[in-house]
Motif scaffolding. Sequence first.
Motif, PDB file in Angstrom:
ATOM      1  N   LEU A  56       0.832  -1.205   0.000  1.00 29.04           N
ATOM      2  CA  LEU A  56       0.000   0.000   0.000  1.00 29.04           C
ATOM      3  C   LEU A  56       0.867   1.256   0.000  1.00 29.04           C
ATOM      4  O   LEU A  56       0.526   2.255  -0.650  1.00 29.04           O
ATOM      5  N   CYS A  57       1.990   1.214   0.725  1.00 28.42           N
ATOM      6  CA  CYS A  57       2.887   2.374   0.720  1.00 28.42           C
ATOM      7  C   CYS A  57       3.521   2.574  -0.659  1.00 28.42           C
ATOM      8  O   CYS A  57       3.705   3.713  -1.106  1.00 28.42           O
ATOM      9  N   ALA A  58       3.862   1.472  -1.335  1.00 29.73           N
ATOM     10  CA  ALA A  58       4.383   1.592  -2.700  1.00 29.73           C
ATOM     11  C   ALA A  58       3.329   2.192  -3.620  1.00 29.73           C
ATOM     12  O   ALA A  58       3.643   3.016  -4.497  1.00 29.73           O
ATOM     13  N   LEU A  59       2.078   1.810  -3.426  1.00 32.19           N
ATOM     14  CA  LEU A  59       0.979   2.391  -4.208  1.00 32.19           C
ATOM     15  C   LEU A  59       0.877   3.886  -3.961  1.00 32.19           C
ATOM     16  O   LEU A  59       0.776   4.684  -4.911  1.00 32.19           O
ATOM     17  N   VAL A  60       0.902   4.296  -2.707  1.00 27.44           N
ATOM     18  CA  VAL A  60       0.809   5.722  -2.379  1.00 27.44           C
ATOM     19  C   VAL A  60       1.942   6.498  -3.038  1.00 27.44           C
ATOM     20  O   VAL A  60       1.738   7.568  -3.621  1.00 27.44           O
TER      21      VAL A  60
END
Length: 347
Positions: free
Chosen positions: A170-174
């Motif tokens: 999710l952090c990579a997505l953000v």
Amino acid sequence: MAGTAKMRLARVHGPGDVRLDEVPVPHCGPGEALVQVAACGVCGSDLGYIAQGGLGGVEPLSAPLPIGHEFAGTVVAVGQCVTSVAPGMRVAVNPDRAYIGGGGPDGAMAAFIRVAGAEIGETLFPLPDHLPFAEASLAEPLSVGLHGLRVAGAKTEDRIAILGAGPIGLCALVMARHLGARDVAIFDRVPERLERARALGAGLAVDVTQESLTEALARFHGSGERFGAKFVGTDVFVDCAGSAAALEEVVAVAKYRARIAVVALHHKPLALDLWRMMANEISLAGSIADARSEEFGEAVAMLAAGGQALSPLISHRFDFSRFHEALAVAADGARAAKVILTFPEAA
């Protein structure tokens, strides 16, 4: 404060054995700062250290292992030779230099922590007053995601696929969205994780038990054929899942000069089609997010700017007194995204 005062520090003593040990509040020596911790995230690596009984689970611990490395708080003291840092400064801390919570002598699951090499822009990153400490503690995992994207040379125009919608995925997505990427796909097996990914701006969030990665990417990023084999139009893959089968599938369908960054922990060797990697000039790189002060600063700046709604990232907040309950929730991928431990803030 240091010397006679005591505090509780989370330390691993063996496989499945994590305790809140009473220890002295650390001294602040030359080149160091003492930070009163306000918020500390629970990372998957913390859970791994506890389960394994150490960093690698091979050699028995010679001493208890302090954990906690995703944190923010207030500087309460500085040692000699520290410049541009003063008590009262609100900071997020890059744990790399002293391996905080990852093999070093200090861990941030405690009321206070000693930060070696206290230097603005390297270990300490000032926070604006409007940025809550819990959100600021996200700078560490966000910089992990950003570092993986940088290793893969991700650009605004790239079509990106992320394997795994856990906290780091999710952090990579953000951070992919922060870079301006629009065609971002993410894959997982847990519907609740995929719902969070959609809330954070994923263009496509796919349950791989319902549709294969290859089929989904072919319709979302396009497809073609090279040397008699089908490929998908994805430019960058970021592996945050640690699934051998998923990574093998990526290599099998990656296009000419696709780039792959491996952020996840793979605990066993895996077979890869090296002929296909050669023939398609596929780049495969590991990303451990060490020496990433630039990415850490960029994550802090993004959080301070407040341009993205990141509330789906933080699923739970627990007072440090509920430490073991917080760990249990963090281990449940369907219930939890990022779990944050909170502490009383400095006066």
